[in-house]
Design an enzyme around this catalytic site. Structure first.
Site, short mmCIF file in Angstrom:
data_model
loop_
_atom_site.label_atom_id
_atom_site.label_comp_id
_atom_site.label_asym_id
_atom_site.label_seq_id
_atom_site.Cartn_x
_atom_site.Cartn_y
_atom_site.Cartn_z
N GLY A 264 0.82 -1.20 0.00
CA GLY A 264 0.00 0.00 0.00
C GLY A 264 0.86 1.25 0.00
O GLY A 264 0.72 2.11 -0.87
N ASN A 268 9.27 5.60 4.54
CA ASN A 268 10.64 6.11 4.49
C ASN A 268 10.74 7.50 5.12
O ASN A 268 9.91 8.36 4.83
CB ASN A 268 11.10 6.20 3.04
N HIS A 300 -1.40 6.60 8.64
CA HIS A 300 -0.57 5.48 9.10
C HIS A 300 0.91 5.74 8.80
O HIS A 300 1.76 5.65 9.69
CB HIS A 300 -1.04 4.20 8.40
N GLU A 301 1.21 6.06 7.56
CA GLU A 301 2.62 6.24 7.20
C GLU A 301 3.20 7.47 7.90
O GLU A 301 4.34 7.45 8.34
CB GLU A 301 2.80 6.34 5.68
#
Ligand code: BES
Ligand code: ZN
Length: 877
Positions: A264, A268, A300-301
């Site tokens: 998904g 980084n 989320h990221e």
């Protein structure tokens, strides 16, 4: 590829790294087929590691040169194998310089450095960095990265982690950029992107008053479609400040969308990379579900910046330390954005569909596994979704305040380090004075506990005695289980559906949490004035299967008025599940079905209820969900029984559904907000239910819905209903849809996925035929999943064709894809892994396909691990 039986990696074998790398300078000379990567590593020996050789991971690298402290090593001073570069004798502190060549253009595994849509991009988690340069590829080696990128000027943007410190022109039509990331990070968080991109820019002022530049890079012309993701990003950043006191730490935050991506999205540091399907949206091309996903994945990221990047995992066994925790955080965010009850219901539906299934099959594993062959195979529903449930239970057990204090302590103590689940839990034990030793079972024990609840009401004493018992079925490698700590949230209603207060330990309450931490427990509730209806496991307070002595009449009372909306929904699901299963077993309960239809009619008429909630009420348990409850599972019987109940509802509620459908029609400007999305969801759910009754007037309604759609949610709603009804209207609409959208890859994915979900008998042939469609491309994971994974996972009645042709089709796809993209191939295996749960006629055919895959040579470690575990000893063994 498989040459010998691969050896598992074990948690118990963990040893600290022999060498640490404080600083690294990387130089990329980008060329599609011959990229040169130079690395200069400042290495020092870790304490207590005297005598250890320097052993670096490296795969598919062409070694050009290697030097220690400026001196080139001869062939005899180093050894190079397919997986490692080893230098036997090195000083305690030194500079290592390497140069390698790689071929991004031909990297179809989409791991390491590869090309997508003419751009360079990377995916390094979990072990992709070793395909870029020689390095100790493990998450507990944290380094400061400086990255210089050189490329032809047509690769306009040159991006990496951290801050841009220099850029300029080079001779020969080339240019360069240099990036520095001040935060030490493990190599799996490294990222590089180079190419022509459009950018959407914005700014955010953080809680301490710093201005952060926000940039989202997308395909040329697509910048307007990044607006929603940008908005979600800003809301995420604010939410993490307000909820966890976490501020962003660089001056720049970038997201890049790419078309070819195995997952998904990826966190980084300072440079998230997203699958374009989880980033780009406008009302014409994206559904409300897409918007919802984008919001939660962006969050989320972003949240990983603290739970993952600033604090990372010591080793990959600790994956849930970042993933389970971050899913918990994104679920909490989505609940705040879109409503707690609706969010909880959706999360539990997903948990049951994916994690409960995993827990019941041969691939069951603990939230923290103890061994693996390929860590890529452990990005599972158990690590993610059950991992999030465990955090949620922790918060329930120690309370919101102590939970926040524990998080604060965790951030303070472990910032800048790689750590373990033990250390995480220790923070909560310390701040709350709870002994969390027994709680740790949740991390080490696989399987879904069954909780039995029995009750006795004594009207004279006004007491309610509750007896709770837990038991967890065996899972592979774990034949016996210990009791888990299970928080069971309980409230009481009376026979008229009103909340009734009671006393627990002398205190008057409306609700209480019973902590079941032994095999059995007895609890007495007092002051229960009227015969109670028990609302247990409110909000799904633990990831367990609850078996209670509740009767259908209790469930109807809960369905009509439990103030806990999760349990109100759950009561409807339970009733539907029982009706469908008894029909599937050949004992249809016509009277019960009528009664259920009437209750649903009343629930729909409730003016106070949120449309999004009603849409969830209307959708019956899914076929895969039902298959878990019927052993052995017979997909055809389940499908028929479920359709029969849908038809009953469609007939009984026809007028209400049509009224809903016309009443909820909206004109005017599109809004993506939760309220508007909820109304569309209810309207489309009403249409879907009506489509269970394939009369001419329903087809007309669906056709009108499709043709009058002003946005993709409604277009897909109409097309879906037409698909369920079938016939010429469907075929025409399908063609119309393709003609209209053929140049929009994300919409074409929807077109493939819709046909893959078609329960009609023709679907298997159609799906197989679609693999020859000019727009089908198995090298693009989104397209492959749209057709193949959707068919295998969401079309049980056609996938489980009695001939076994569905299984053969899937196995062929797995084998073909495994040749170039093992990670994506492996993600298709688990449906077959469930073979033991199906009626033997089907189970044996599924097993035969697994055996055929297992025999293939070459076969990746990824697929090998999953097929052998799927065929291995029974869970009960
Ligand atoms: N760290 C993962 C990305 C990842 C997944 C890397 C699998 C390597 C293997 C990322 O944070 C993530 O969890 N992504 C999810 C989506 C998320 C919202 C649950 C994904 O890619 O499916
Ligand atoms: Zn994640």
């Amino acid at each position: 590829m498989r040459t010998e039986t691969p050896q598992p990696i074990r948690l118990s074998d963990y040893r600290p790294p022999a060498f640490l790398i404080d600083k690294v300078e990387l130089t990329f000379d980008l060329q599609p087929n011959t990229t040169r990567v130079k690395a200069r590593l400042d290495i020092r020996r870790n304490e207590g590691m005297a005598g250890e050789p320097l052993k670096l991971n490296g795969e598919r690298l062409k070694l050009i040169s290697v030097a220690v402290d400026g001196r080139k090593l001869g062939e005899g001073e180093r050894s190079v194998g397919p997986e490692f570069l080893t230098v036997a004798e090195v000083p305690d502190a030194f500079a290592l310089e390497t140069e390698v060549e790689i071929d991004p253009e031909n990297n179809k595994a989409l791991e390491g450095l590869y090309m997508s849509g003419g751009r360079f991009c990377t995916q390094c988690e979990a072990e992709g960095f070793r395909k870029i340069t020689y390095w100790p590829d493990r998450p507990d080696v944290l380094s400061r990265f400086t990255v210089r990128i050189e490329a032809d000027a047509k690769f306009q943007h040159l991006l990496s982690n951290g801050n841009l410190i220099e850029r300029g022109e080079l001779p020969g039509g080339r240019h360069f950029a240099v990036w520095n990331d001040p935060f030490p990070k493990p190599c799996y968080l490294f990222a590089l992107v180079a190419g022509e991109l459009d950018v959407l820019e914005d700014k955010l002022v953080t809680m301490s008053g710093r201005t952060v530049d926000l940039r989202i890079y997308v395909d040329t012309g697509m910048a307007p479609r990044a607006a929603y993701a940008m908005d979600a990003l800003k809301r995420s950043m604010k939410w993490d400040e307000e909820t966890f006191g976490r501020e962003y730490d660089l001056d720049l935050f970038m997201i890049v969308a790419v078309r070819d991506f195995n997952f998904g999205a990826m966190e980084n540091k300072g440079l998230n990379i997203f699958n374009s399907s989880l980033l780009l949206a406008n009302p014409e091309t994206a559904t409300d579900m897409d918007y919802e996903r984008i919001e939660s994945v962006v969050a989320h990221e972003y949240f990983h910046n603290w739970t993952g990047d600033r604090i990372t995992c010591r080793d990959w066994f600790q994956l849930c330390l970042k993933e389970g925790l971050t899913v918990f955080r994104d679920q909490s965010f989505s609940a705040d954005m879109r409503g707690h009850a609706v969010q909880r219901i959706k999360d539990v539906k997903a948990l049951r569909a994916r994690q409960f299934a995993e827990d019941q099959g041969p691939l069951a594993h603990p939230v923290r596994p103890s061994s693996y062959l390929k860590i890529d195979n452990f990005y599972t529903a158990t690590i993610y979704e059950k991992g999030a449930e465990v955090i949620r239970m922790l918060k329930t057990l120690i309370g919101a305040e102590a939970f926040r204090a524990g998080m604060d302590l965790y951030f303070e103590r472990w910032d800048g380090h790689a750590t373990t689940v033990e250390e995480f839990i220790k923070c909560f034990a310390e701040v709350s004075n709870h002994d969390l030793t027994a709680f740790f079972t949740w991390y080490e024990q696989a399987g879904t506990p069954r909780v039995r609840l029995a009750s006795r009401y004594d009207p004279a004493k006004r007491t309610l005695d509750l007896e709770l018992a837990q038991q967890t079925p065996p899972t592979p490698g774990q034949p016996t289980k210990t009791a888990a700590t299970i928080p069971v949230r309980v409230g009481l209603l009376d026979q008229d559906g009103r909340t009734q207060a009671f006393e627990r330990d002398g205190e008057a309450v409306d609700e209480t949490v019973i902590v079941l931490d032994a095999a059995k427990a007895k609890v007495r509730l007092e002051g229960v004035d009227r015969p109670p209806v028990i609302s247990a496991l409110r909000g799904f307070s633990a990831p367990v299967v609850l078996e209670s002595d509740a009767e259908p009449k209790d469930r109807y009372i809960l369905l009509a008025g439990d103030p806990d909306l999760f349990n109100r929904w759950e009561a409807g699901q339970e009733l539907a599940r029982e009706l469908i299963l008894s029909r599937a077993k050949g004992r249809p309960d016509d009277v019960g079905e009528e009664r259920f239809a009437e209750a649903m009619g009343r629930a729909l008429a409730d003016q106070a209820a949120d449309p999004a909630f009603k849409a969830l009420l209307l959708s019956l348990p899914s076929e895969p969900d039902l298959a878990l409850a019927l052993q052995p599972a017979d997909p055809a019987a389940i499908h028929e029984a479920r359709e029969a109940l849908r038809l009953r509802l469609a007939v009984h509620l026809a007028e209400d559904l049509r009224r809903l459908h016309s009443g909820l029609q909206e004109s005017g400007e599109f809004s993506a907000d939760a309220a508007a999305a909820g109304r569309r969801a209810l309207r489309n759910a009403a249409l879907e239910l009506l489509a269970a009754n394939p009369r001419a007037e329903t087809a007309e309604l669906a056709d009108g819905h499709y043709r009058g759609a002003g946005n993709m949610t409604d277009a897909m709603g109409g097309l879906n209903a037409l698909m369920l009804i079938g016939g010429p209207e469907y075929e025409l609409a399908l063609e119309d849809f393709y003609t209209r959208w053929k140049s929009e890859p994300l919409v074409v994915d929807k077109w493939f996925a819709l046909q893959a979900r078609d329960p009609d008998e023709s679907a298997l042939g159609r799906v197989m035929g679609l693999t020859a469609h000019p727009a089908f491309d198995a090298k693009n994971p989104n397209r492959l999943r749209a057709l193949v994974a959707t068919f295998a996972n969401f079309n049980p009645v056609r996938f489980h064709d009695p001939s076994g042709a569905g299984y053969r089709f899937l196995a062929d796809q797995i084998l073909a894809v495994d040749r170039y993209n093992p990670m994506t191939a492996a993600r298709l295996v688990d449906v077959l892994g469930a073979w033991r749960r199906y009626i033997p006629e089907l189970g044996q055919l599924m097993k035969a396909e697994l055996e055929r895959i297992a025999k293939a040579d070459p076969l990746s470690k990824n697929v090998f691990e999953l097929v052998t575990r799927s065929l291995g000893e029974d869970g009960a063994g």
